[in-house]
Design a protein around this motif. Structure first.
Motif, PDB file in Angstrom:
ATOM      1  N   VAL A   1      22.133  14.504  54.327  1.00 51.28           N
ATOM      2  CA  VAL A   1      20.983  13.465  54.587  1.00 51.28           C
ATOM      3  C   VAL A   1      21.533  12.360  55.563  1.00 51.28           C
ATOM      4  O   VAL A   1      20.909  11.783  56.558  1.00 51.28           O
ATOM      5  CB  VAL A   1      20.534  12.767  53.298  1.00 51.28           C
ATOM      6  N   ALA A   2      22.802  12.158  55.572  1.00 50.16           N
ATOM      7  CA  ALA A   2      23.494  11.302  56.774  1.00 50.16           C
ATOM      8  C   ALA A   2      23.420  11.913  57.967  1.00 50.16           C
ATOM      9  O   ALA A   2      23.114  11.168  58.913  1.00 50.16           O
ATOM     10  CB  ALA A   2      24.919  11.044  56.060  1.00 50.16           C
ATOM     11  N   ALA A   3      23.737  13.095  58.012  1.00 52.94           N
ATOM     12  CA  ALA A   3      23.808  13.451  59.564  1.00 52.94           C
ATOM     13  C   ALA A   3      22.231  13.869  59.845  1.00 52.94           C
ATOM     14  O   ALA A   3      22.238  13.252  61.131  1.00 52.94           O
ATOM     15  CB  ALA A   3      24.592  15.181  59.382  1.00 52.94           C
ATOM     16  N   VAL A   4      21.391  13.985  59.288  1.00 50.80           N
ATOM     17  CA  VAL A   4      20.239  14.238  59.838  1.00 50.80           C
ATOM     18  C   VAL A   4      19.617  12.825  60.096  1.00 50.80           C
ATOM     19  O   VAL A   4      18.992  12.570  60.966  1.00 50.80           O
ATOM     20  CB  VAL A   4      19.182  14.738  58.524  1.00 50.80           C
ATOM     21  N   MET A   5      19.677  11.844  59.261  1.00 52.04           N
ATOM     22  CA  MET A   5      19.195  10.502  59.425  1.00 52.04           C
ATOM     23  C   MET A   5      20.142   9.916  60.884  1.00 52.04           C
ATOM     24  O   MET A   5      19.080   9.327  61.662  1.00 52.04           O
ATOM     25  CB  MET A   5      19.681   9.330  58.311  1.00 52.04           C
ATOM     26  N   LEU A   6      21.251  10.097  60.960  1.00 59.93           N
ATOM     27  CA  LEU A   6      21.933   9.649  62.307  1.00 59.93           C
ATOM     28  C   LEU A   6      21.294  10.275  63.514  1.00 59.93           C
ATOM     29  O   LEU A   6      21.005   9.681  64.531  1.00 59.93           O
ATOM     30  CB  LEU A   6      23.361   9.703  62.244  1.00 59.93           C
ATOM     31  N   GLY A   7      21.049  11.723  63.330  1.00 60.84           N
ATOM     32  CA  GLY A   7      20.405  12.370  64.452  1.00 60.84           C
ATOM     33  C   GLY A   7      19.122  12.083  64.534  1.00 60.84           C
ATOM     34  O   GLY A   7      18.547  11.969  65.728  1.00 60.84           O
ATOM     35  N   VAL A   8      18.134  11.665  63.505  1.00 58.62           N
ATOM     36  CA  VAL A   8      16.844  11.123  63.732  1.00 58.62           C
ATOM     37  C   VAL A   8      16.703   9.889  64.707  1.00 58.62           C
ATOM     38  O   VAL A   8      16.075   9.625  65.529  1.00 58.62           O
ATOM     39  CB  VAL A   8      16.055  11.042  62.301  1.00 58.62           C
ATOM     40  N   LEU A   9      17.914   9.006  64.325  1.00 57.47           N
ATOM     41  CA  LEU A   9      18.071   7.721  64.879  1.00 57.47           C
ATOM     42  C   LEU A   9      18.425   8.034  66.355  1.00 57.47           C
ATOM     43  O   LEU A   9      17.553   7.229  67.261  1.00 57.47           O
ATOM     44  CB  LEU A   9      19.130   6.784  64.123  1.00 57.47           C
ATOM     45  N   LEU A  10      19.185   8.891  66.619  1.00 63.16           N
ATOM     46  CA  LEU A  10      19.703   9.242  67.905  1.00 63.16           C
ATOM     47  C   LEU A  10      18.362   9.750  68.673  1.00 63.16           C
ATOM     48  O   LEU A  10      18.097   9.331  69.858  1.00 63.16           O
ATOM     49  CB  LEU A  10      20.704  10.208  67.914  1.00 63.16           C
ATOM     50  N   ALA A  11      17.723  10.741  68.207  1.00 64.60           N
ATOM     51  CA  ALA A  11      16.525  11.317  68.940  1.00 64.60           C
ATOM     52  C   ALA A  11      15.416  10.344  69.169  1.00 64.60           C
ATOM     53  O   ALA A  11      14.682  10.438  70.238  1.00 64.60           O
ATOM     54  CB  ALA A  11      15.769  12.446  68.008  1.00 64.60           C
ATOM     55  N   GLY A  12      15.228   9.116  68.077  1.00 64.34           N
ATOM     56  CA  GLY A  12      14.455   8.333  68.222  1.00 64.34           C
ATOM     57  C   GLY A  12      14.724   7.307  69.221  1.00 64.34           C
ATOM     58  O   GLY A  12      13.560   7.030  70.113  1.00 64.34           O
ATOM     59  N   VAL A  13      15.711   6.986  69.518  1.00 64.41           N
ATOM     60  CA  VAL A  13      16.359   6.259  70.645  1.00 64.41           C
ATOM     61  C   VAL A  13      16.054   7.018  72.109  1.00 64.41           C
ATOM     62  O   VAL A  13      15.648   6.380  73.018  1.00 64.41           O
ATOM     63  CB  VAL A  13      17.941   5.659  70.808  1.00 64.41           C
ATOM     64  N   ILE A  14      16.490   8.407  72.067  1.00 67.61           N
ATOM     65  CA  ILE A  14      16.320   9.064  73.233  1.00 67.61           C
ATOM     66  C   ILE A  14      14.858   9.026  73.691  1.00 67.61           C
ATOM     67  O   ILE A  14      14.367   8.969  74.724  1.00 67.61           O
ATOM     68  CB  ILE A  14      16.727  10.437  73.372  1.00 67.61           C
ATOM     69  N   MET A  15      13.975   9.457  72.623  1.00 69.39           N
ATOM     70  CA  MET A  15      12.372   9.567  72.873  1.00 69.39           C
ATOM     71  C   MET A  15      11.877   8.412  73.301  1.00 69.39           C
ATOM     72  O   MET A  15      10.693   8.047  73.955  1.00 69.39           O
ATOM     73  CB  MET A  15      11.831  10.082  71.727  1.00 69.39           C
ATOM     74  N   MET A  16      12.367   7.104  72.774  1.00 68.75           N
ATOM     75  CA  MET A  16      11.876   5.893  72.852  1.00 68.75           C
ATOM     76  C   MET A  16      12.174   5.405  74.358  1.00 68.75           C
ATOM     77  O   MET A  16      11.212   4.986  75.016  1.00 68.75           O
ATOM     78  CB  MET A  16      12.512   4.851  72.137  1.00 68.75           C
ATOM     79  N   VAL A  17      13.331   5.566  74.817  1.00 68.22           N
ATOM     80  CA  VAL A  17      13.544   5.470  76.196  1.00 68.22           C
ATOM     81  C   VAL A  17      12.847   6.282  77.312  1.00 68.22           C
ATOM     82  O   VAL A  17      12.155   5.827  78.226  1.00 68.22           O
ATOM     83  CB  VAL A  17      15.098   5.790  76.565  1.00 68.22           C
TER      84      VAL A  17
END
Length: 154
Positions: A129-145
């Motif tokens: 859950v921790a790794a997936v959550m951090l990955g989702v946060l990263l993917a979100g930042v990339i997609m937002m940019v």
């Protein structure tokens, strides 16, 4: 406005589309970036515990059923392939590998596939859950940019 946010929430819960599709959709709906980011992350993370705890069992159960068998077998194979690739590349750094696998927004990677792969690899629940959550946060930042750059180009 609530209806638009519900669209973002539900799209981010769909396998293979997930947050990678929800954030650009939110920008197409002209929603504010930060609230959309938060809603997409929540929607993308909601299925993760369910996937971890039950997906593997359900897929194994359904793999030999007449109507759903091919699809369930495909999902199992995808999860196993993703898990094996992840383990080969990661070795001892499985947490970081899972984080990057989920976080880099490419087709076939994301919270659904990453969580299924982690459950097949028998990673513990908290680490997954921790790794997936951090990955989702990263993917979100990339997609937002990427969405902001794409929106500003029009």
């Amino acid at each position: 406005m609530l209806t638009k946010y519900l669209w973002v929430l539900f799209v981010s819960m769909i396998p293979l589309i997930e947050l990678r599709g929800a954030i650009p959709i939110s920008q197409g709906l002209r929603l504010p970036v930060i609230p959309s980011y938060v809603v997409a992350i929540i929607g993308n993370m909601l299925p993760v515990p369910i996937i971890y705890l039950f997906a593997r069992k359900v897929l194994i159960w359904g793999a030999d059923k007449p109507v759903i068998g091919k699809f369930f077998s495909w999902c199992l194979e995808k999860g196993e392939k993703g898990g094996k690739k992840l383990q080969e590349k990661a070795g001892r750094g499985l947490f970081l590998a899972l984080l990057l696998f989920v976080g880099i927004p490419l087709p076939g990677t994301g919270a659904w596939t990453g969580t299924l792969a982690a459950s097949i690899l028998d990673m513990d629940f908290k680490s997954t859950v921790a790794a997936v959550m951090l990955g989702v946060l990263l993917a979100g930042v990339i997609m937002m940019v990427l969405s902001l750059v794409g929106v500003s180009m029009f």
